[in-house]
Design an enzyme around this catalytic site. Structure first.
Site, PDB file in Angstrom:
ATOM      1  N   MET A  29       0.852  -1.196   0.000  1.00  0.00           N
ATOM      2  CA  MET A  29       0.000   0.000   0.000  1.00  0.00           C
ATOM      3  C   MET A  29       0.889   1.247   0.000  1.00  0.00           C
ATOM      4  SD  MET A  29      -3.435  -0.881   2.036  1.00  0.00           S
ATOM      5  CE  MET A  29      -2.850  -0.633   3.672  1.00  0.00           C
ATOM      6  N   HIS A  36       9.456  -3.746   3.241  1.00  0.00           N
ATOM      7  CA  HIS A  36       9.059  -3.967   1.836  1.00  0.00           C
ATOM      8  C   HIS A  36      10.294  -4.286   0.987  1.00  0.00           C
ATOM      9  CE1 HIS A  36       5.684  -1.235   3.191  1.00  0.00           C
ATOM     10  NE2 HIS A  36       5.022  -2.268   2.699  1.00  0.00           N
ATOM     11  N   ASP A 150       2.477  -9.080   9.570  1.00  0.00           N
ATOM     12  CA  ASP A 150       1.012  -9.192   9.459  1.00  0.00           C
ATOM     13  C   ASP A 150       0.669 -10.684   9.402  1.00  0.00           C
ATOM     14  OD1 ASP A 150       0.305  -6.312   9.123  1.00  0.00           O
ATOM     15  OD2 ASP A 150       1.686  -6.541   7.451  1.00  0.00           O
ATOM     16  N   VAL A 176      10.995  -7.424   9.504  1.00  0.00           N
ATOM     17  CA  VAL A 176      12.237  -6.629   9.573  1.00  0.00           C
ATOM     18  C   VAL A 176      12.050  -5.600  10.694  1.00  0.00           C
ATOM     19  CG1 VAL A 176      13.773  -5.078   8.301  1.00  0.00           C
ATOM     20  CG2 VAL A 176      12.678  -6.993   7.124  1.00  0.00           C
TER      21      VAL A 176
HETATM   22  O1  PAF Z   1      -0.127  -5.618   3.830  1.00  0.00           O
HETATM   23  C1  PAF Z   1      -0.544  -4.725   3.061  1.00  0.00           C
HETATM   24  O2  PAF Z   1       0.146  -3.741   2.787  1.00  0.00           O
HETATM   25  C2  PAF Z   1      -1.926  -4.846   2.466  1.00  0.00           C
HETATM   26  O3  PAF Z   1      -2.821  -5.411   3.363  1.00  0.00           O
HETATM   27  C3  PAF Z   1      -1.953  -5.586   1.121  1.00  0.00           C
HETATM   28  C4  PAF Z   1      -1.540  -7.044   1.287  1.00  0.00           C
HETATM   29  C5  PAF Z   1      -1.021  -4.900   0.130  1.00  0.00           C
HETATM   30  C6  PAF Z   1      -3.369  -5.578   0.541  1.00  0.00           C
HETATM   31  O4  PAF Z   1      -3.823  -4.279   0.320  1.00  0.00           O
END
Ligand code: PAF
Length: 257
Positions: A29, A36, A150, A176
């Site tokens: 997002m 990331h 998550d 991380v």
């Molecule tokens: O973890 C996230 O950033 C969001 O929940 C995802 C998996 C990109 C879905 O919008």
């Protein structure tokens, strides 16, 4: 690196990829951080091509203020995608691009998605699963990468992939952390300087305290408003998951203990 803003453009690009080339998908997002980067890195190592997606998915926010305040750092996100080897960034130009049906069609799970974060964020996982299924269908990737921070989201996405016989393999990637132990999260950008000092206590306390009730009291003493702190058995070990607020920022974390 190509930047694509429409479903049609992504489909066209995908159709042009020669058979035999492997593809990794990194859904995000935006507000990208080193967590990331580790997903992009893993995808780059394990695939010929990487698609990163940047879409602040409105259907997974149960509070409109949280959606509006979600950090947006598009230019630096693109730089990070480029640096960590993305070949394509798919950033839908509008919510309608992803939801031509206006969210009439949804993916629901009826057990785990009502627990932990789901209990406090009704509808959240319906939005997550729906957008992830759309992205998986468009990318037709060999692998898709999700962070273990998550953990509930990761379990639900893995379960969805099994339930719907999806071809993409879901790859979990380790959380991380900053040097302080704080799990990297886009929401950390919204912490006040004072709360940023307190925030590393979340990981320290859930790792150090054996008794969950004592862990909860300690977090509250430090200034967190604890939403849940739950120990659950998982493959022969205990996973402790927590969600707690500091000011207006909701943090989550989990550890195997
Ligand atoms: O973890 C996230 O950033 C969001 O929940 C995802 C998996 C990109 C879905 O919008």
């Amino acid at each position: 690196m190509k930047i694509l803003n429409t479903v049609a453009a992504l489909r066209e690009w995908r159709a042009s990829v020669p058979g035999g080339k492997t593809i990794g998908l990194v859904p995000t997002m935006g507000a990208l951080h080193l967590g990331h980067a580790s997903l992009l890195d893993a995808s780059e190592r394990e695939n010929d091509l990487t698609i990163a997606t940047i879409f602040v998915n409105p259907t997974q926010f149960n509070q409109s203020t949280d959606f509006e305040k979600y950090p947006k750092t598009f230019e630096s996100d693109l730089a990070m995608c480029e640096k960590y080897g993305a070949d394509v960034v798919f950033s839908p130009s509008s919510a309608d691009e992803m939801y031509p049906d206006h969210f009439l069609y949804r993916v629901s799970e009826h057990q785990l998605s009502n627990e932990l974060c789901g209990e406090f964020r009704p509808g959240h996982f319906e939005g997550v699963l729906t957008v992830v299924l759309k992205l998986l269908n468009l990318a037709k990737a060999d692998h898709a990468y999700f962070g273990e921070k998550d953990h509930q989201q990761l379990s639900l996405i893995s379960g969805m992939a099994r339930a719907f016989f999806l071809e993409t393999k879901i790859i979990p990637c380790p959380t991380v952390r900053e040097a302080s132990g704080l799990a990297m999260s886009s929401r950390n950008l919204r912490l006040s300087p004072a709360d940023k000092e307190i925030a590393p206590g979340l990981y320290r306390v859930i790792s150090d305290f054996i008794d969950p009730l004592q862990a909860r009291s300690e977090l509250e003493r430090l200034g967190f408003r604890v939403e849940y702190l739950v120990d659950r058995e998982e493959s022969g070990a205990i996973r402790r998951s927590v969600a707690a607020w500091l000011g207006e920022v909701r943090l989550i974390d989990n550890v195997r203990i």
